[in-house]
Design a protein around this motif. Sequence first.
Motif, short mmCIF file in Angstrom:
data_model
loop_
_atom_site.label_atom_id
_atom_site.label_comp_id
_atom_site.label_asym_id
_atom_site.label_seq_id
_atom_site.Cartn_x
_atom_site.Cartn_y
_atom_site.Cartn_z
N TYR A 118 0.82 -1.20 0.00
CA TYR A 118 0.00 0.00 0.00
C TYR A 118 0.86 1.26 0.00
N ILE A 119 1.87 1.29 0.85
CA ILE A 119 2.73 2.47 0.96
C ILE A 119 3.60 2.63 -0.28
N VAL A 120 4.17 1.53 -0.77
CA VAL A 120 5.05 1.60 -1.94
C VAL A 120 4.27 2.05 -3.17
N GLU A 121 3.04 1.58 -3.31
CA GLU A 121 2.23 2.01 -4.45
C GLU A 121 1.89 3.50 -4.36
N LEU A 122 1.73 4.01 -3.16
CA LEU A 122 1.49 5.44 -2.97
C LEU A 122 2.72 6.27 -3.26
N ASP A 123 3.90 5.73 -2.93
CA ASP A 123 5.11 6.55 -2.91
C ASP A 123 6.34 5.68 -3.15
N GLU A 124 6.51 5.24 -4.39
CA GLU A 124 7.60 4.32 -4.72
C GLU A 124 8.97 4.89 -4.38
N TYR A 125 9.16 6.20 -4.61
CA TYR A 125 10.49 6.78 -4.49
C TYR A 125 10.71 7.56 -3.19
N ASP A 126 9.90 7.27 -2.18
CA ASP A 126 10.13 7.78 -0.83
C ASP A 126 10.14 9.31 -0.79
N GLN A 127 9.11 9.91 -1.38
CA GLN A 127 9.01 11.37 -1.40
C GLN A 127 8.08 11.91 -0.32
#
Length: 362
Positions: free
Chosen positions: A229-238
Amino acid sequence: MEKIIVRLHKKTYPIIITNKLFDDFSSFWPININDQIVFITNNKVAPIYLDKLTTLLNRSGIKTDQLILPDGEKNKSLNILNQIFTKLLKNNYDRVNTILIAVGGGVIGDITGFAAATYQRGIRFIQVPTTLLSQVDAAIGGKTGINHTLGKNMIGAFYQPIAVLINPSVLHTLKTKDFSAGLAEIIKYAIALDANFFNWLENNLNNLLTLNPSTMTYCIRRCCELKKYIVELDEYDQHARSSLNLGHTYGHAIESYQKYAQWSHGEAVSAGIIMAINAALHLKQFDKNDAKRVILLLKRANLPVQGPKNMTPKNYMKYMIRDKKSNSTQINLVLPIAIGKVKTFFNVKPEVISLSIQNNSY
């Protein structure tokens, strides 16, 4: 079999959770007869799993090669990375057909992923995590890299695997200390993202400690769902992905100060979570009763709730200022504001950080 699909802008890949991973090639492994397979593992994991995996693939007509690296966080280094490149180059592995398969914990997964990201500008790789920490966290999401003596994970790339293949039954081989290290990341997920999951952990921790199969599978799946869920929201850690760094700014400082020896990543994160809670308490952002619940859960999981006695606030801040969430003039921290919710606090005052580290009342 449990199957979770990570859907990103440029790539989609499965997380497969099954106890039959080492028994059935055709159902789980995204490999074909023409692929050139190189297993990357370490001298601790290789004697347990490497023969099983090479036999499984060889039986299907797939040729395999292997590179066995030394175990330990201190070996997530430029020197060891170069050994992988040398192996690939000496054997003329190409960009089209080569697949690296990382078999091990977070160190092996991170360094194999970084090698895959950079060898000939990018080749395929598969994660086969064999520790609890890597199954619930490190193997998912495409953060790859190596350490530097001046800071952890400071050299790396975002590079996604083509699959994450999880066999929960391998956790029976872990030492108690290594298993507890994975519980630190699991508890982090609950504090940062899911209050109901935290309640579930309080009620089911004893079953996790005894490796109850259904409890273990549910826990791994829930963590994978939260990470997806988190990676799909924000793959590049922004933005959103920073929530997963709860406890890590302090924890990485512990690891860096100790030159990646003595304390495991999970132990350092556990102490870091309590320091983050201390900071939140000083800022009047967190409830004291919830703090006690977290401390009790970490203690039940055989994890530390204080940092190393030989580290001073000055020792911590030397490394925290280099943290990727900070900048050269201020320290930013991910802190809990309730169980199940975190917030990034910018330019946290040094006195708050110092007090959060020195608070030994627990």
